[in-house]
Design a protein around this motif. Structure first.
Motif, PDB file in Angstrom:
ATOM      1  N   ASP A  69      40.513  37.090  37.623  1.00 39.51           N
ATOM      2  CA  ASP A  69      39.861  36.046  38.404  1.00 39.51           C
ATOM      3  C   ASP A  69      38.533  36.579  38.914  1.00 39.51           C
ATOM      4  OD1 ASP A  69      42.430  34.976  38.017  1.00 39.51           O
ATOM      5  OD2 ASP A  69      42.310  33.856  39.894  1.00 39.51           O
ATOM      6  N   CYS A 103      45.718  32.207  41.940  1.00 42.30           N
ATOM      7  CA  CYS A 103      47.063  32.223  42.509  1.00 42.30           C
ATOM      8  C   CYS A 103      46.963  32.690  43.961  1.00 42.30           C
ATOM      9  CB  CYS A 103      48.007  33.099  41.680  1.00 42.30           C
ATOM     10  SG  CYS A 103      47.601  34.853  41.591  1.00 42.30           S
ATOM     11  N   CYS A 163      45.829  36.651  43.709  1.00 41.90           N
ATOM     12  CA  CYS A 163      44.382  36.765  43.460  1.00 41.90           C
ATOM     13  C   CYS A 163      43.556  36.338  44.674  1.00 41.90           C
ATOM     14  CB  CYS A 163      43.988  35.928  42.254  1.00 41.90           C
ATOM     15  SG  CYS A 163      44.530  36.615  40.667  1.00 41.90           S
ATOM     16  N   CYS A 209      44.918  39.705  37.946  1.00 41.47           N
ATOM     17  CA  CYS A 209      45.923  38.729  38.395  1.00 41.47           C
ATOM     18  C   CYS A 209      47.323  39.358  38.431  1.00 41.47           C
ATOM     19  CB  CYS A 209      45.917  37.509  37.481  1.00 41.47           C
ATOM     20  SG  CYS A 209      47.104  36.249  38.004  1.00 41.47           S
ATOM     21  N   PRO A 210      47.981  39.304  39.598  1.00 40.21           N
ATOM     22  CA  PRO A 210      49.294  39.956  39.735  1.00 40.21           C
ATOM     23  C   PRO A 210      50.470  39.118  39.220  1.00 40.21           C
ATOM     24  CG  PRO A 210      48.133  39.741  41.857  1.00 40.21           C
ATOM     25  CD  PRO A 210      47.480  38.821  40.892  1.00 40.21           C
TER      26      PRO A 210
END
Ligand SMILES: [Zn+2]
Length: 205
Positions: free
Chosen positions: A38, A97, A114, A178-179
């Motif tokens: 992101d 997110c 994010c 991004c996790p």
């Protein structure tokens, strides 16, 4: 003689914030492949002007961007020029997110996300959590079907794939690896993103 470069390593599932000057080149690298990054940017010293996917989509008459396009601000100013792209598939349509995405949709409280990753570094530039701009989701694979349905699935990017931008104004950028590790979006394996900032145009292999 070439000018020095700055390397920014974004650890898996975390975020980093960095400044670039007008004219510099930003190379965003998916180090291991299939990792969404992101990306947001604000004009340095002018936090009410920021990179805007909404305005960019209108300018480009497209939901997606390509090499040669510029990405625009909420004031309709070109902030980034897309110079090189080894993937060609990125998302400009869905938000970052955030904690509620994980708590409401997946029942997981306190998951890294994010929005928090990007806000962590932007806070010192006067950006509140609710004012983190909408992102461009580099390497994210969000196809839109012929009947206008939106999807998010795993990226097609491979290790070392990259996008190169030229900054057209002085910017503060924030990038999140991004996790998302619950549903497809990062190959169910969250990995780092590397960024190179340079005065000289990087070689396009
Ligand atoms: Zn995310």
């Amino acid at each position: 003689m070439s000018s020095p470069t700055t390397h920014v390593h974004v650890p898996a599932g975390h975020g980093r914030t960095f400044e670039v000057r007008r004219g510099q080149f930003i190379t965003v690298i998916d180090r291991d492949g299939q990792q969404a990054a992101d990306f947001v940017a604000i004009v340095n010293g002018q936090a009410n002007e920021y990179l805007s996917p909404t305005h960019t989509r209108r300018r480009l008459d497209s939901l997606f961007f390509s090499v040669g396009d510029c990405l625009y601000s909420n004031a309709d100013e070109a902030l980034l020029h897309v110079l090189h792209d080894t993937v060609g598939v990125h998302d400009a349509n869905v938000p970052a997110c955030d904690c509620t995405r994980f708590s409401v949709d997946f029942g997981v409280d306190g998951h890294r996300n994010c929005l928090d990753n990007m806000h962590d570094g932007l806070r010192e530039y006067g950006v509140s959590a609710v004012n983190v701009p909408e992102p461009f989701n580099l390497f994210q694979n969000g196809p839109v079907t012929a009947d206008c349905r939106m999807q998010v699935t795993d990226p097609i990017s491979k290790a070392g794939d990259r996008v190169v931008f030229r900054a057209l104004k002085d910017l503060v950028c924030a990038v999140s690896s991004c996790p998302q590790d619950i549903i497809p979006g990062n190959g169910l394996l969250v990995t780092p993103i590397d960024i190179v900032i340079s005065d000289d145009q990087p070689p396009f292999a």
